[in-house]
Every structure is written in C-alpha cells, then in structure tokens.
Design a protein around this motif. Structure first.
Motif, PDB file in Angstrom:
ATOM      1  N   GLU A 283      19.875  29.370 -47.921  1.00 49.34           N
ATOM      2  CA  GLU A 283      18.534  29.956 -47.974  1.00 49.34           C
ATOM      3  C   GLU A 283      18.448  31.036 -49.060  1.00 49.34           C
ATOM      4  N   ARG A 286      18.926  29.507 -52.600  1.00 54.97           N
ATOM      5  CA  ARG A 286      18.023  28.379 -52.841  1.00 54.97           C
ATOM      6  C   ARG A 286      18.781  27.164 -53.405  1.00 54.97           C
ATOM      7  N   THR A 288      19.774  23.532 -54.010  1.00 55.54           N
ATOM      8  CA  THR A 288      18.920  22.350 -54.137  1.00 55.54           C
ATOM      9  C   THR A 288      19.606  21.056 -53.708  1.00 55.54           C
ATOM     10  N   SER A 306      14.596  25.536 -38.056  1.00 55.26           N
ATOM     11  CA  SER A 306      13.304  26.119 -38.416  1.00 55.26           C
ATOM     12  C   SER A 306      13.427  27.605 -38.753  1.00 55.26           C
ATOM     13  N   TYR A 308      15.457  28.842 -40.889  1.00 54.93           N
ATOM     14  CA  TYR A 308      15.943  28.994 -42.261  1.00 54.93           C
ATOM     15  C   TYR A 308      14.951  28.403 -43.260  1.00 54.93           C
ATOM     16  N   ASP A 309      14.791  29.097 -44.369  1.00 50.56           N
ATOM     17  CA  ASP A 309      13.946  28.575 -45.437  1.00 50.56           C
ATOM     18  C   ASP A 309      14.798  27.687 -46.347  1.00 50.56           C
ATOM     19  N   LEU A 310      14.725  26.396 -46.110  1.00 52.14           N
ATOM     20  CA  LEU A 310      15.482  25.428 -46.906  1.00 52.14           C
ATOM     21  C   LEU A 310      14.545  24.647 -47.821  1.00 52.14           C
ATOM     22  N   SER A 311      13.456  25.272 -48.211  1.00 50.25           N
ATOM     23  CA  SER A 311      12.430  24.580 -49.004  1.00 50.25           C
ATOM     24  C   SER A 311      12.932  24.158 -50.382  1.00 50.25           C
ATOM     25  N   ALA A 312      13.988  24.818 -50.884  1.00 50.90           N
ATOM     26  CA  ALA A 312      14.527  24.436 -52.198  1.00 50.90           C
ATOM     27  C   ALA A 312      15.397  23.182 -52.110  1.00 50.90           C
ATOM     28  N   GLU A 314      16.638  19.651 -51.969  1.00 55.92           N
ATOM     29  CA  GLU A 314      16.031  18.397 -52.408  1.00 55.92           C
ATOM     30  C   GLU A 314      16.812  17.159 -51.960  1.00 55.92           C
ATOM     31  N   THR A 335      14.778  18.147 -40.995  1.00 57.45           N
ATOM     32  CA  THR A 335      14.616  18.585 -42.391  1.00 57.45           C
ATOM     33  C   THR A 335      13.716  17.684 -43.228  1.00 57.45           C
TER      34      THR A 335
END
Length: 553
Positions: A283, A286, A288, A306, A308-312, A314, A335
């Motif tokens: 997190e 970031r 990828t 939920s 953790y910010d795993l938005s990066a 891919e 995810t």
C-alpha cells in the motif's frame, strides 16, 4: 532493451507467441554487461531497485548507481583472487548488497551459488565440498557466521570468508570496510562463453540430498519471458516477488526478467513474514505487480483486504507450488485480480504459464512456454492423450532450449536419469485438457496407488482447501494390507478451528472431500498438526511425512 534479444516483442495470442517467439543470442552474452550496463547508458537515472526493510531504512538505486556499485564490488573481489569459473556462495538474506554482488560476480565470470541463511554446518560442508566453493560472502547474522565457522575445518577449498554488516566477527573479512579501498574496475579481457557455468542452485532436497543444478550464461536470457510476458512488466512497473535470495525464485522474480523489462524491483527485507505488514508495504509504495507462492496468498486472503489501498496493483502471478482453485477464487473475489499461475523448476525457467493473452483457469498451470517443447508422457514413453495423466517432459533434441540447465554438476548418473534420449524428465505429473491447459498432479513419487486407482495428492489437497477450517494440508499414501495404500491428510487448522480438532471434524473433512471430488479419493486417515515439514525453500516435504508414518509401523 527487449528488442535487442527478441525477433518479435509483442504478442496478441497463444498462436502468435508459439509461432514467433525467437531469441537473438549474442556470442558472449553476459546479463551484467549486456542488460544492466546498457540500461545505465540509456537510462542512467531510471529507478532500478527500491529496497526497504522492517526498520524503516530505504535505499533507491538507479541503473547508473547499480553499475557503479557492482563495478566497485567486482574490483574488490578481483583483489581477493576471485575470477572466471570460481564458485562463490552467497548467504545474504535480503540484504541490499546481494543484488550488487550478484552483478559483480557475473562481471567476473565467476560461478554464483546463492544459498539460504537457514543452512546448518552439515549443509554448508556438503555444498562447499560438492562445489569446491572458493569464497563465501555472508550476512553478519550470528547464526549464519557460527555455522560457517563450524564448517571451516571441513571446507578445505574455501579461501575467503567475507561478511557484510556492522558486526563482522573475527575470522571474516569486513566487506563494507574493505570495498572502499578497491581500485578502479577494469573489465576482464575475456569473461565468458554462453555455455560457461554462471549460476548453481542446490535443489530443495524434497527427497534425499540436494543436487547441484548448473546453469549457463543464457539462463538469464531465459527469464526474459518470465518478467516481460508472464509478469507482464513494463516501463513504470514496481514489481514485488516474495522470495528469499537463497531460493531459485529470487532470480525468477527479483533480478533477470524484471530488469529486461526495465521495471523497478521492489524488495522488502524482513525477518518474519506477516501478511498485514506485507500488505502495508504494498500500500505504502504502491506496488503494481506482485508474485508469491500460493502459501502467501492463503495468508493474505485471511486478512480484511478492504483495509488496504491496493489500487495501484495491476497484476498478480503465482508459482513455487500448485495453486488451489479456492485460493484463486477468494483472492479474485476480494481484489478483482485474477492470479496468473506459472510452473518451472530449479532446472528450468518457466516451462508452463498463464500469459496475458490467455484467460486463466483456476488451478491450471497454463500452457507451454514457447521457448520449450513440452509434452506429457506415459510410463512407457508414449505421448498422453488429453485428459490422461503423465509426466511433464521437455523435448530437447539437438539444441538445448534457452533457460534449461546444463546438468547436475559432478553427477553424470543423476543427469542421465533425468535427461536421456533427447528428453528432460521433470518428475512432475500433470494432465492436459482439451483447450491445451495443463493441470498439476504431483511428483511421480507422491502419486498414491490405492485399490487400483492412481490418486494425485494435489487434487485431494485442493478439495480439502475449500473447507474453511484448513490453512494448509499435505496428502500422502500409507501402506495398507487390503488396498495397497490409503490416502492420509496431514492438516494445519485455522486458529478458530483448533479447539474442534477431533473425530467429528475428521468425519466432516472426509465428507467434504467426498462431495468435492471422487469419493474413492477421500482421506481415510486425518492427522492434525501445528505445521507441515518443509524444505528450506518452503516446499512441503511429503517424503518426511511418509517416513514418520513408516516408523510408526
């Protein structure tokens, strides 16, 4: 960079990849010079390595800095008499210097032998003797240096003992103090031919003493497909592979293929794995792209993802052991990312994989990597039909594929057992479906023959893993007077289930397997344990379970 070593660099389909994958092979390929130093020329400020640890220390190294530091390390090692063909063992955990020393030894044409920090005196003596190790470069960890010290009297080939850290004990050279005095590095007049030995790994020893797997300098090029295609890396990728530097998985995921792709390798150096801590690092930085064995994913999906910010993130891949479909589905549910499985051995690069142009099938290893001619053979050597279980083999023919090992060092008998008549035998069982996907069954030695049926341990383990009580399990065969063998499950329970360990839970698990797979495959014996026996590389030692069971007879 990739276009220098491949005739075609982008593929749209399985057919395109299979038809057009072709390497461009220089006469004297050396990864350190031909890839890393070239990146240093073309993109000197590009971030190559982002290293951090559980103490909060952070190091960011560009390709130019890695060139400068590896040149300095190569010069220092030259002053100690280390050069072409000299076997050097590295026991460095995840220290930053591992990446520097690896490149330095490649620049000298030396033979690198990465090893885990968990080796005992016996393990070290065995490796020193078998490989005629000339130098050991280790971390200043008290356990590591003490075991090396105990091994010294039985390690006559070793001339140099070098330690890296702040607490270097007596009897070891101090790398950090001495490296600053090294002269300017001069590249040797001749470094290597492609067929020279570059790297040696000792197998994990799941059955018997480890074998020495010797790889040539083209092995590094073999991992181009690992990083560029299987990991799907690109400029701007920040890739994390969970692996100790003593494992072959480290060069699969933290070294060769990633830098072919021009990605940044992310390293988190920690003493003890904790899923929450790892997720916090992913997190924070970031990440990828992520690769780990299924065991790591099993612990990750037990966390509340939920939080953790795993938005990066891919792309995710997995290898090292077979992936249970239940883990795939749960990770996807949490995810939205489908894990892409791959398969290979210490002896190979990735031989089977799920590539970006393929739709993954949960639990399947994917399809053959086009750099290898893969087949499934029956015990009599004839090819298997779709749906039929057989041994995974590599058809070698007259030209060794890029990435396949040279042989077992100093063991012609073992080499001939595995590699004969133009075929390399992996010893792993699988079956192929009608779409060409391969499904893992287990090692040949692990297949259970019960009442005339052949039962692969992985299919029963996969069924058990869908029960919420099971964290890990191993399926083995136990001799039986009536059936020949019966199926046994050795099970690690989740914390919340341990109080329920008993006959009722045994019956529940047995019924669960009967529902999930063919009834004859259910485990007639179930044993609950706190942990499974594993090799130092983390693979389950089913042979040890079988040995203990035979001793009880």
């Amino acid at each position: 960079m990739v276009e220098r070593f491949l005739k075609q660099t982008h593929f749209e389909s399985v057919e395109d990849y299979n038809e057009h994958l072709e390497f461009i092979i220089p006469e004297h390929f050396n990864f350190a010079y031909d890839v890393m130093d070239e990146w240093a020329k073309e993109a000197p400020e590009k971030l190559a390595l982002l290293w951090t640890n559980d103490q909060g220390v952070e190091i960011r190294a560009t390709f130019a800095q890695l060139k400068e530091q590896s040149d300095q390390a190569a010069s220092y090692l030259q002053t100690l008499g280390i050069g072409k063909g000299d076997p050097v063992m590295l026991i460095l955990k995840r220290r930053y210097e591992w990446w520097i020393v690896m490149l330095a030894l490649h620049k000298l044409g030396a033979v690198v032998i990465p090893a885990t920090h968990m080796l005992t005196k016996h393990d070290i003596v065995y490796r020193n003797t078998r490989a005629s190790v000339k130098a050991i470069i280790c971390v200043d960890d008290a356990y590591v240096t003490s075991q090396i010290e105990l091994a010294k009297s039985e390690s006559s080939s070793v001339e140099q003992y070098i330690a890296i850290g702040e607490n270097v004990p007596e009897g070891f050279r101090d790398y950090l103090k001495e490296i600053g005095t090294a002269p300017q590095f001069t590249k040797p007049a001749f470094v290597n031919n492609n067929e020279d030995t570059m790297l040696m790994y000792f197998t994990s020893g799941t059955s018997g003493e480890p074998k020495m797997v010797a790889h040539d300098f083209l092995y590094a090029m073999g991992h181009l497909t690992t990083g560029v295609f299987w990991h799907n890396l690109h400029d701007g990728s920040l890739h994390l592979t969970v692996a100790d530097t003593g494992w072959g998985k480290a060069v699969w995921g933290k070294f060769y293929g990633q830098w072919f792709a021009g990605a940044t390798v992310f390293v988190f150096d920690h003493e003890k794995f904790n899923a929450d801590t790892l997720l916090r690092q992913m997190e924070k930085y970031r990440v990828t792209s992520f690769c780990a064995p299924p065991t790591i994913y099993r612990f990750m999906i037990r966390e509340d993802l939920s939080k953790y910010d795993l938005s990066a993130l891919e792309y995710c891949t997995t290898a090292g052991e077979a992936l249970n479909p239940a883990v795939f589905e749960k990770f996807f549910e949490k995810t939205g990312i489908r894990m892409m499985e791959g398969f290979g051995q210490t002896e190979t690069t990735m031989t089977l994989g799920t590539f970006p142009w393929m739709k993954p099938k949960p639990g399947s290893m994917g399809m053959p990597n086009a750099q290898y001619d893969i087949d499934l053979l029956r015990a009599d050597g004839t090819p298997c039909e779709d749906g039929e279980k057989g041994e995974i083999v590599v058809r070698v023919g007259d030209r060794k594929p890029v990435g396949l090992f040279k042989g077992y060092y100093r063991d012609e008998e073992k080499t001939r057992e595995a590699w004969h008549d133009g075929i390399y035998h992996t010893g792993d069982m699988a079956w192929r479906d009608e779409d060409g996907y391969y499904w893992f069954e287990g090692r040949i030695d692990d297949v259970i023959k019960s009442s005339g049926y052949r039962i692969g341990p992985f299919e029963v383990e996969s069924a058990l893993m869908t029960h919420p009580a099971v964290v890990e399990c191993a399926i083995t065969g136990v001799p039986d007077d009536i059936r020949g063998m019966v199926v046994k499950a050795t099970v690690v329970l989740g914390k919340e289930w341990k109080d329920r360990a008993g006959d009722d839970l045994v019956k529940e698990l047995q019924q669960h397997v009967k529902k999930e797979t063919a009834p004859y495959k259910y485990p007639r014996i179930v044993e609950f344990v706190d942990e499974l026996p594993k090799t130092i590389s983390g693979k389950i030692r089913r042979v040890e379970i079988r040995q203990k069971d035979s001793e009880k007879k």
